[in-house]
Design a protein around this motif. Structure first.
Motif, mmCIF file in Angstrom:
data_model
loop_
_atom_site.group_PDB
_atom_site.id
_atom_site.type_symbol
_atom_site.label_atom_id
_atom_site.label_comp_id
_atom_site.label_asym_id
_atom_site.label_seq_id
_atom_site.Cartn_x
_atom_site.Cartn_y
_atom_site.Cartn_z
ATOM 1 N N LYS A 1 0.819 -1.214 0.000
ATOM 2 C CA LYS A 1 0.000 0.000 0.000
ATOM 3 C C LYS A 1 0.854 1.266 0.000
ATOM 4 O O LYS A 1 0.359 2.347 -0.294
ATOM 5 C CB LYS A 1 -0.944 0.015 1.212
ATOM 6 N N LYS A 2 2.144 1.135 0.346
ATOM 7 C CA LYS A 2 3.039 2.293 0.318
ATOM 8 C C LYS A 2 3.505 2.598 -1.105
ATOM 9 O O LYS A 2 4.116 3.639 -1.355
ATOM 10 C CB LYS A 2 4.265 2.030 1.205
ATOM 11 N N SER A 3 3.264 1.663 -2.035
ATOM 12 C CA SER A 3 3.672 1.857 -3.432
ATOM 13 C C SER A 3 2.456 2.144 -4.297
ATOM 14 O O SER A 3 1.323 2.028 -3.849
ATOM 15 C CB SER A 3 4.342 0.581 -3.964
ATOM 16 N N ALA B 1 1.540 5.525 -11.681
ATOM 17 C CA ALA B 1 2.562 6.190 -10.857
ATOM 18 C C ALA B 1 2.301 7.686 -10.684
ATOM 19 O O ALA B 1 2.668 8.263 -9.659
ATOM 20 C CB ALA B 1 3.940 5.969 -11.465
ATOM 21 N N SER B 2 1.666 8.311 -11.680
ATOM 22 C CA SER B 2 1.479 9.758 -11.590
ATOM 23 C C SER B 2 0.146 10.142 -10.946
ATOM 24 O O SER B 2 -0.170 11.309 -10.798
ATOM 25 C CB SER B 2 1.584 10.380 -12.984
ATOM 26 N N LYS B 3 -0.644 9.136 -10.548
ATOM 27 C CA LYS B 3 -1.934 9.433 -9.910
ATOM 28 C C LYS B 3 -1.724 9.789 -8.439
ATOM 29 O O LYS B 3 -0.935 9.136 -7.740
ATOM 30 C CB LYS B 3 -2.864 8.214 -9.976
ATOM 31 N N PRO B 4 -2.427 10.816 -7.955
ATOM 32 C CA PRO B 4 -2.296 11.158 -6.530
ATOM 33 C C PRO B 4 -2.908 10.076 -5.619
ATOM 34 O O PRO B 4 -3.747 9.290 -6.071
ATOM 35 C CB PRO B 4 -3.058 12.473 -6.398
ATOM 36 N N ASP B 5 -2.482 10.070 -4.372
ATOM 37 C CA ASP B 5 -2.959 9.064 -3.409
ATOM 38 C C ASP B 5 -4.477 9.043 -3.285
ATOM 39 O O ASP B 5 -5.063 7.996 -3.052
ATOM 40 C CB ASP B 5 -2.361 9.333 -2.023
ATOM 41 N N SER C 1 -6.632 9.638 -5.615
ATOM 42 C CA SER C 1 -7.325 9.388 -6.892
ATOM 43 C C SER C 1 -8.132 8.095 -6.792
ATOM 44 O O SER C 1 -7.806 7.206 -5.993
ATOM 45 C CB SER C 1 -6.302 9.274 -8.022
ATOM 46 N N PRO C 2 -9.202 7.964 -7.615
ATOM 47 C CA PRO C 2 -9.987 6.722 -7.593
ATOM 48 C C PRO C 2 -9.116 5.480 -7.865
ATOM 49 O O PRO C 2 -9.340 4.431 -7.252
ATOM 50 C CB PRO C 2 -10.992 6.920 -8.735
ATOM 51 N N GLU C 3 -8.135 5.618 -8.766
ATOM 52 C CA GLU C 3 -7.287 4.468 -9.119
ATOM 53 C C GLU C 3 -6.491 3.956 -7.920
ATOM 54 O O GLU C 3 -6.418 2.743 -7.675
ATOM 55 C CB GLU C 3 -6.312 4.852 -10.252
ATOM 56 N N ILE C 4 -5.887 4.886 -7.192
ATOM 57 C CA ILE C 4 -5.045 4.460 -6.055
ATOM 58 C C ILE C 4 -5.925 3.985 -4.888
ATOM 59 O O ILE C 4 -5.592 3.020 -4.195
ATOM 60 C CB ILE C 4 -4.074 5.596 -5.608
ATOM 61 N N GLN C 5 -7.082 4.626 -4.716
ATOM 62 C CA GLN C 5 -8.002 4.157 -3.666
ATOM 63 C C GLN C 5 -8.488 2.742 -3.971
ATOM 64 O O GLN C 5 -8.612 1.909 -3.067
ATOM 65 C CB GLN C 5 -9.204 5.099 -3.587
ATOM 66 N N ASP C 6 -8.744 2.486 -5.249
ATOM 67 C CA ASP C 6 -9.210 1.160 -5.658
ATOM 68 C C ASP C 6 -8.094 0.116 -5.495
ATOM 69 O O ASP C 6 -8.343 -1.037 -5.116
ATOM 70 C CB ASP C 6 -9.689 1.229 -7.115
ATOM 71 N N PHE C 7 -6.867 0.539 -5.754
ATOM 72 C CA PHE C 7 -5.688 -0.324 -5.537
ATOM 73 C C PHE C 7 -5.597 -0.716 -4.055
ATOM 74 O O PHE C 7 -5.416 -1.893 -3.710
ATOM 75 C CB PHE C 7 -4.441 0.439 -6.004
ATOM 76 N N HIS C 8 -5.772 0.260 -3.175
ATOM 77 C CA HIS C 8 -5.748 -0.032 -1.727
ATOM 78 C C HIS C 8 -6.896 -0.962 -1.334
ATOM 79 O O HIS C 8 -6.721 -1.857 -0.501
ATOM 80 C CB HIS C 8 -5.829 1.278 -0.925
#
Ligand code: HEM
Length: 106
Positions: free
Chosen positions: A41-43, A49-53, A55-62
């Motif tokens: 989750k730290k990556s 890579a350019s999406k902010p923490d 962003s929907p993409e990174i939230q969905d990743f988490h």
């Protein structure tokens, strides 16, 4: 660790836990998987890579990693209460989570 290293740790320990019926070994492998999933989750996935923490993409990743962590905790619970059959069944279910998330993020 970087994301690739965390994924390799997930992979190595996933093979181990699927192969063993030994409760202690199973729980130890799940423990390492849990740490790697938390650390991931730290990556960010390289393609986002350019999406902010936030962003929907990174939230969905988490969210995907949290789903896996929830399954790991369920499998641990079964193993701790001596129900290795249910624990192994729960662990089989990690595959669907892996595949669905790899489709989106890998
Ligand atoms: C049991 C579960 C999982 C296993 C065994 C697993 C295994 C792997 C492996 C072996 C790789 C290739 C690593 C390498 O290039 O050396 C990989 C890559 C990747 N995985 Fe997973 N994975 C799992 C779950 C997940 C989940 C839940 C997510 C996201 C929510 C995810 C996201 C990714 C991403 C983004 C990559 C590409 C990393 C990169 O190119 O740097 N994985 N995974």
């Amino acid at each position: 660790a970087d994301l690739e290293t965390d994924m390799d740790t997930l992979s190595d320990n996933y093979s181990k836990i699927l192969k063993t019926d030994d409760k202690a070994e199973f729980l130890q492998g799940l423990g390492k998987m849990r740490e790697a999933a938390e650390d991931a989750k730290k990556s960010k996935p390289p393609k986002f890579a350019s999406k902010p923490d936030n962003s929907p993409e990174i939230q969905d990743f988490h969210k995907g990693l949290d789903t896996l962590i929830g399954q790991i905790d369920k499998a641990s619970g079964y193993a701790k209460s001596g129900n290795m059959d249910e624990a192994k069944k729960e662990a089989e279910g990690f595959k669907a989570t892996r595949n669905a998330n790899h489709k989106k993020f890998k």
